[in-house]
Design a protein around this motif. Structure first.
Motif, short mmCIF file in Angstrom:
data_model
loop_
_atom_site.label_atom_id
_atom_site.label_comp_id
_atom_site.label_asym_id
_atom_site.label_seq_id
_atom_site.Cartn_x
_atom_site.Cartn_y
_atom_site.Cartn_z
N TRP A 83 0.82 -1.21 0.00
CA TRP A 83 0.00 0.00 0.00
C TRP A 83 0.86 1.26 0.00
O TRP A 83 0.50 2.28 -0.60
N TRP A 84 2.03 1.20 0.66
CA TRP A 84 2.85 2.39 0.89
C TRP A 84 3.92 2.62 -0.17
O TRP A 84 4.78 3.48 0.01
N GLN A 85 3.88 1.91 -1.27
CA GLN A 85 5.00 1.94 -2.21
C GLN A 85 5.26 3.31 -2.83
O GLN A 85 6.40 3.61 -3.21
N HIS A 86 4.25 4.18 -2.97
CA HIS A 86 4.48 5.52 -3.50
C HIS A 86 4.85 6.52 -2.41
O HIS A 86 5.53 7.51 -2.67
N VAL A 87 4.37 6.28 -1.20
CA VAL A 87 4.53 7.23 -0.10
C VAL A 87 5.82 6.99 0.67
O VAL A 87 6.53 7.95 1.04
#
Length: 277
Positions: free
Chosen positions: A39-43
């Motif tokens: 879920w956090w791959q861009h953030v």
């Protein structure tokens, strides 16, 4: 530093991941329902220079599900946001982290509420994004959204989900629905049984009568155009959590923190670093 490990908790072993300088302030990231740390791959890349970032795969997702499957046994524990908060506490303990900043989104925001209420010493400051208080204070998505998400047509469901998470401009910038990244749309490796269990975990969350127990400095973020978790929920959280700050993105939908990652993560960093380190 980018490492993976496991943390022992009741009835299961939880897979966790860390990235960033070990001597930087610890930041626990809690993703949405039925999702792994992907879920956090861009953030996450926007945070790892300033923070020692910590994630874990919830029960039923990612490497935690694979660890459980390897035992040949089902995890029969009654799953809840409170239990997942205890899993988070176990991960922090396994990493010798005495307290951490906590950034929770969607169901992760509900888990973050439970952690801040039940383990206040662990939470230095709190960010709640696109989430709800649960119980009598929550405003749920409308009937039209619920029906669209339950369509038997998989393509239609994916398009509905994309529209709920992202603006039309963002979808167009990715070449239309076929090009939209799906890392927020649930862990594709999850079993149907565990996905349904996650749905119940999220639906049964109720911190409505306990929000005034949150002592950590709190930032609440939401998208004004969020139909998945209507923005009125952010207003309620702001009213009930003493001293909290509220920022509403004027065009953001449920995935605003991902679509507008640079802006939103900047708000998170500015809130956490100058005031609370």
């Amino acid at each position: 530093m980018k490492l993976r490990g496991t943390s022992p908790v009741a009835e299961a072993r939880v897979a966790h991941q860390v990235e960033g300088p070990r001597d930087a302030p610890a930041l626990l990231l809690l993703q949405g329902q039925a999702n792994s740390h992907d879920w956090w791959q861009h953030v996450r890349p926007l945070l790892t220079e300033r923070f020692f970032t910590i994630t874990f795969d919830y029960r039923g997702t990612g490497d935690t599900a694979r660890l459980q499957a390897a035992t040949g046994k089902e995890d029969e524990t009654l799953w809840s946001t409170a239990l997942f908060a205890e899993d988070a506490a176990a991960v922090l303990a396994a990493l010798d982290v005495e307290s951490a900043f906590v950034y929770g989104t969607s169901m992760g925001g509900r888990i973050a509420q439970e952690l801040a209420i039940g383990r206040p010493a662990l939470v230095r400051a709190l960010v709640l994004a696109c989430t709800t208080p649960g119980g009598s204070l929550a405003t749920e998505r409308d009937r039209e959204v619920r029906l669209a998400l339950s369509s038997p047509d998989r393509t239609a469901r994916l398009r509905t989900t994309a529209d709920l998470f992202y603006t039309a401009a963002w979808i167009a910038a990715h070449g239309g629905y076929d090009g939209v990244p799906t890392h927020l749309f649930s862990d594709p490796t999850m079993s149907r049984r565990d996905a349904n269990r996650h749905l119940r975990v999220s639906a049964k969350h109720d911190a409505a009568s306990r929000l005034d127990r949150i002592e950590a400095p709190t930032l609440i973020l939401h998208g004004a155009e969020d139909r998945f978790a209507p923005v009125v929920n952010a207003e309620v959280l702001h009213e009930r959590i003493m001293g909290s700050r509220l920022h509403v993105h004027p065009t953001g939908r449920h995935g605003f923190f991902d679509e507008f990652a640079t802006e939103s993560t900047g708000l998170v960093t500015d809130f956490l670093v100058p005031s609370h380190t």
